[in-house]
Write an enzyme that holds these catalytic residues in place. Structure first.
Site, short mmCIF file in Angstrom:
data_model
loop_
_atom_site.label_atom_id
_atom_site.label_comp_id
_atom_site.label_asym_id
_atom_site.label_seq_id
_atom_site.Cartn_x
_atom_site.Cartn_y
_atom_site.Cartn_z
N HIS A 141 -24.38 23.44 -12.51
CA HIS A 141 -23.86 23.10 -11.20
C HIS A 141 -23.05 21.81 -11.24
O HIS A 141 -23.20 20.94 -10.37
CB HIS A 141 -25.00 22.96 -10.19
CG HIS A 141 -25.72 24.25 -9.94
ND1 HIS A 141 -26.94 24.32 -9.30
CD2 HIS A 141 -25.39 25.52 -10.25
CE1 HIS A 141 -27.33 25.58 -9.22
NE2 HIS A 141 -26.41 26.33 -9.80
C1 FAD Z 1 -23.46 30.16 -16.23
C2 FAD Z 1 -23.37 29.70 -14.80
C3 FAD Z 1 -24.35 30.09 -13.89
C4 FAD Z 1 -24.26 29.67 -12.57
N1 FAD Z 1 -25.13 30.19 -11.65
C5 FAD Z 1 -24.91 29.96 -10.33
C6 FAD Z 1 -25.65 30.68 -9.35
O1 FAD Z 1 -26.48 31.54 -9.66
N2 FAD Z 1 -25.38 30.42 -8.05
C7 FAD Z 1 -24.45 29.49 -7.66
O2 FAD Z 1 -24.29 29.27 -6.46
N3 FAD Z 1 -23.73 28.81 -8.58
C8 FAD Z 1 -23.92 29.06 -9.90
N4 FAD Z 1 -23.13 28.45 -10.82
C9 FAD Z 1 -22.17 27.44 -10.37
C10 FAD Z 1 -20.97 28.03 -9.63
O3 FAD Z 1 -20.59 29.27 -10.17
C11 FAD Z 1 -19.83 27.00 -9.71
O4 FAD Z 1 -20.24 25.80 -9.07
C12 FAD Z 1 -18.55 27.47 -9.05
O5 FAD Z 1 -18.16 28.72 -9.56
C13 FAD Z 1 -17.47 26.43 -9.31
O6 FAD Z 1 -16.24 26.89 -8.82
P1 FAD Z 1 -14.89 26.11 -9.16
O7 FAD Z 1 -13.82 26.81 -8.46
O8 FAD Z 1 -15.10 24.66 -8.93
O9 FAD Z 1 -14.73 26.25 -10.75
P2 FAD Z 1 -14.69 27.55 -11.66
O10 FAD Z 1 -15.20 28.73 -10.93
O11 FAD Z 1 -15.33 27.17 -12.94
O12 FAD Z 1 -13.13 27.81 -11.87
C14 FAD Z 1 -12.28 27.01 -12.63
C15 FAD Z 1 -11.23 27.93 -13.22
O13 FAD Z 1 -10.16 27.15 -13.71
C16 FAD Z 1 -9.77 27.64 -14.97
N5 FAD Z 1 -9.16 26.54 -15.70
C17 FAD Z 1 -9.75 25.40 -16.13
N6 FAD Z 1 -8.84 24.61 -16.73
C18 FAD Z 1 -7.66 25.27 -16.67
C19 FAD Z 1 -6.34 24.98 -17.12
N7 FAD Z 1 -6.06 23.84 -17.76
N8 FAD Z 1 -5.35 25.88 -16.89
C20 FAD Z 1 -5.61 27.06 -16.24
N9 FAD Z 1 -6.85 27.39 -15.81
C21 FAD Z 1 -7.85 26.50 -16.01
C22 FAD Z 1 -11.07 28.13 -15.59
O14 FAD Z 1 -10.84 29.01 -16.67
C23 FAD Z 1 -11.75 28.76 -14.40
O15 FAD Z 1 -11.40 30.10 -14.24
C24 FAD Z 1 -23.20 28.82 -12.17
C25 FAD Z 1 -22.21 28.42 -13.08
C26 FAD Z 1 -22.29 28.86 -14.39
C27 FAD Z 1 -21.21 28.45 -15.36
#
Ligand code: FAD
Length: 540
Positions: A472
């Site tokens: 998280h």
């Molecule tokens: C294994 C795991 C289990 C989890 N379990 C839960 C759960 O059960 N319930 C829950 O609520 N939360 C859970 N979480 C946390 C939750 O999924 C995340 O907090 C949330 O998805 C974050 O969203 P975000 O948009 O900030 O980042 P992300 O969803 O991580 O998206 C970031 C995106 O940007 C892309 N990216 C990064 N750098 C670059 C770049 N330089 N150029 C192009 N693309 C790039 C990545 O590839 C990714 O697709 C979990 C996370 C993980 C990893």
């Protein structure tokens, strides 16, 4: 360098936040939107089958597979830190747990100088995200894109856990997402008819046909380019080819709590002295970039059960075949399992005003493969103790100007004494539950921490040696007012001191919420989309 035509919005990262933004910003056909994603399309079948989250944890084709830097507080281990690298981002590899946290979490964000981020202001977005047909409370949503389901599998185990919790003073809570979170509950999950409902499936795929939305996979952003202090272009690599995309309107970083601060630093936005040390030309001195990293750290305990009522014993031989059939026919059984079957939210101490401790309960165990790669051969269940609002803080920073080099991640787990205390309280609470009269007929041997460990210092040492992330990560581009020198974005999620650049993802959270972070991130992105569109209307 190959260029692509001007866009109104260039979004970097197709994760939880990026998919929401792409869908909402492209609703108006007059807006040209480009979504860049470093990873591939979400075709890997283990993304969609719930138990597959255990597989994608280790799969470099959909996961950045980061590791933390060694730290004395966690026995110098390099702890695995998965992040989705695929359409849907981490929502495509997460454990599907759906929580909102406490209203007080968001009220504290607002009170820290971020108007519009209190829970009352965010509630319409939480409702807008979800379709939760099993939950009638007026605070729940019933026509949003992400479906919420609850598994009532393993009824004997659940009944015993509910009875055990009652004997510990924790009542059954039928819906922890409608107000009070305290008690034991069946886990709410982002599934649709038993298959993962990621942000890509819920938001992006239904709108892929829009002519004004371009989605580029395998496109890793390397740098944001500025004209003066205004973001105007994103440089990226796709299939080994250097490309760039121009943004007439805005560049929006949605690369997550690791990717967004890393990309800002690579682009010259961060602590000036640090960037100069790496040979990166400074565009804006923002010392908060990459600081304030927070994550939920878990300490696990595992008990054997006297009866075959868990998933472990169903993962081999002919029983495995029946589980495959069950999932195929009914979407139940082993293959429907996620990170949690039931959740407990509790207070670590009678003097604490709000629940500050979560126990996730899974009906299987992985003590023989600590990286979660295979289930134990004996019937057993696991608890993960999570301090909900950790006080420890860490950082994530570029190691060099090379965008292909992973950043150095130092989450600072267990640095704060209060986090140590709550972790130990969680290990003790799981023991207390198992030792109730209600659970006595199912209680087998304690596998870990192990009955020989009793004292608080022994339990803490166990947590330091074996604890893991529950994935998280947040806070590394913290939202805050201009007079807060460590704030990275303002309440409009605009990067301080720069034009046409926002960060919209989990990194902007000033502090972790009391729960899992996917739905809170979706809500942030829904609100951000409204703000971005409102600003565009004013500018027009
Ligand atoms: C294994 C795991 C289990 C989890 N379990 C839960 C759960 O059960 N319930 C829950 O609520 N939360 C859970 N979480 C946390 C939750 O999924 C995340 O907090 C949330 O998805 C974050 O969203 P975000 O948009 O900030 O980042 P992300 O969803 O991580 O998206 C970031 C995106 O940007 C892309 N990216 C990064 N750098 C670059 C770049 N330089 N150029 C192009 N693309 C790039 C990545 O590839 C990714 O697709 C979990 C996370 C993980 C990893």
């Amino acid at each position: 360098m190959t260029g692509v035509a001007d866009f109104d919005y260039v979004i970097v990262g197709a994760g939880s936040a990026g998919c929401v933004l792409a869908a909402r910003l492209s609703e108006n056909p007059a807006h040209r939107v480009l979504l860049l994603e470093a990873g591939p399309e979400d075709r890997n079948r283990w993304i969609h089958i719930p138990i597959g989250f255990g597989k994608t944890l280790h799969d470099a084709s959909v996961n950045w597979l980061y590791r933390t830097e060694p730290d004395a507080a966690t026995a110098q281990r390099k702890i695995m830190l998965p992040r989705g690298k695929v359409l849907g981002g981490s929502s495509s590899i997460n454990g599907h747990v759906v929580t909102r946290g406490l209203a007080q979490d968001y009220d504290a964000w607002a009170a820290a100088g971020n108007p519009g981020w209190d829970f009352a202001a965010l509630l319409p977005y939480f409702r807008k995200i979800e379709n939760a047909p099993g939950f009638a409370h007026p605070t729940r949503g019933h026509d949003g894109p992400v479906n919420v389901e609850t598994s009532k599998d393993l009824p004997r185990l659940s009944a015993a856990l509910i009875a055990a919790a009652a004997q510990c003073g924790l009542a059954y809570n039928p819906d922890y997402n409608s107000g009070a979170i305290e008690g034991i509950a069946h886990c709410q999950r982002s599934l649709r008819r038993g298959l993962r409902d990621s942000a890509a499936k819920a938001y992006l795929h239904p709108v892929r046909g829009r002519p004004n939305l371009v989605v580029e996979c395998g496109a890793q952003a390397a740098r944001i380019r500025f004209a003066g202090m205004r973001a105007v272009r994103v440089d990226y690599r796709q299939n080994g080819v250097a490309c760039h995309a121009s943004a007439r309107g805005e560049v929006i970083l949605a690369a997550g709590a690791i990717g967004s601060p890393h990309l800002l630093e690579l682009s010259g936005v961060g602590n000036a002295a640090r960037l100069q040390g790496l040979g990166i030309e400074v565009v804006a001195n923002l010392p908060g970039v990459g600081e304030n990293l927070q994550d939920h750290f878990i300490a696990r305990s595992v008990w054997k059960t006297t009866r075959a009522i868990t998933f472990n014993e169903r993962a081999r031989g002919w029983r495995l075949l029946t589980q495959i059939a069950r999932f195929g026919l009914f979407r139940t059984g082993l293959f429907s399992a996620g990170a949690a079957h039931m959740l407990i939210f509790a207070r670590s101490d009678r003097t604490v005003a709000l629940p500050d401790l979560e126990l996730t309960i899974t009906p299987f165990s992985v003590t023989q493969s600590p990286d979660f790669s295979g289930l134990d051969s004996f019937p057993a269940l696991s608890f993960a103790a999570v301090p909900l609002r950790p006080r420890s803080r860490g950082s994530v920073h570029a190691r060099s100007a090379n965008s292909d080099q992973a950043p150095a991640i130092r989450p600072g787990y267990l640095a704060h004494e209060e986090d140590q205390r709550v972790t130990v309280a969680g290990l003790k609470l799981s023991r207390q539950l198992i030792e109730t009269a209600a659970f006595s007929r199912l209680r087998g041997e304690e596998v870990s921490p192990g009955a020989q460990l009793h004292r608080d210092d022994e339990l803490l040492a166990y947590a330091r040696q074996t604890g893991l992330s529950i994935h998280h990560a947040v806070g590394s581009c913290r939202m805050g007012p201009a007079d807060d020198c460590m704030a990275v974005v303002d309440a409009g999620l605009r990067v301080h001191g720069l034009g046409a650049l926002r960060v919209v993802d989990a990194s902007i959270m000033p502090a972790l919420v009391s729960g899992h972070t996917n739905f809170p991130t979706l809500a942030i992105a829904e609100k951000a989309a409204d703000m971005i569109l409102a600003d565009a209307r004013v500018a027009a």
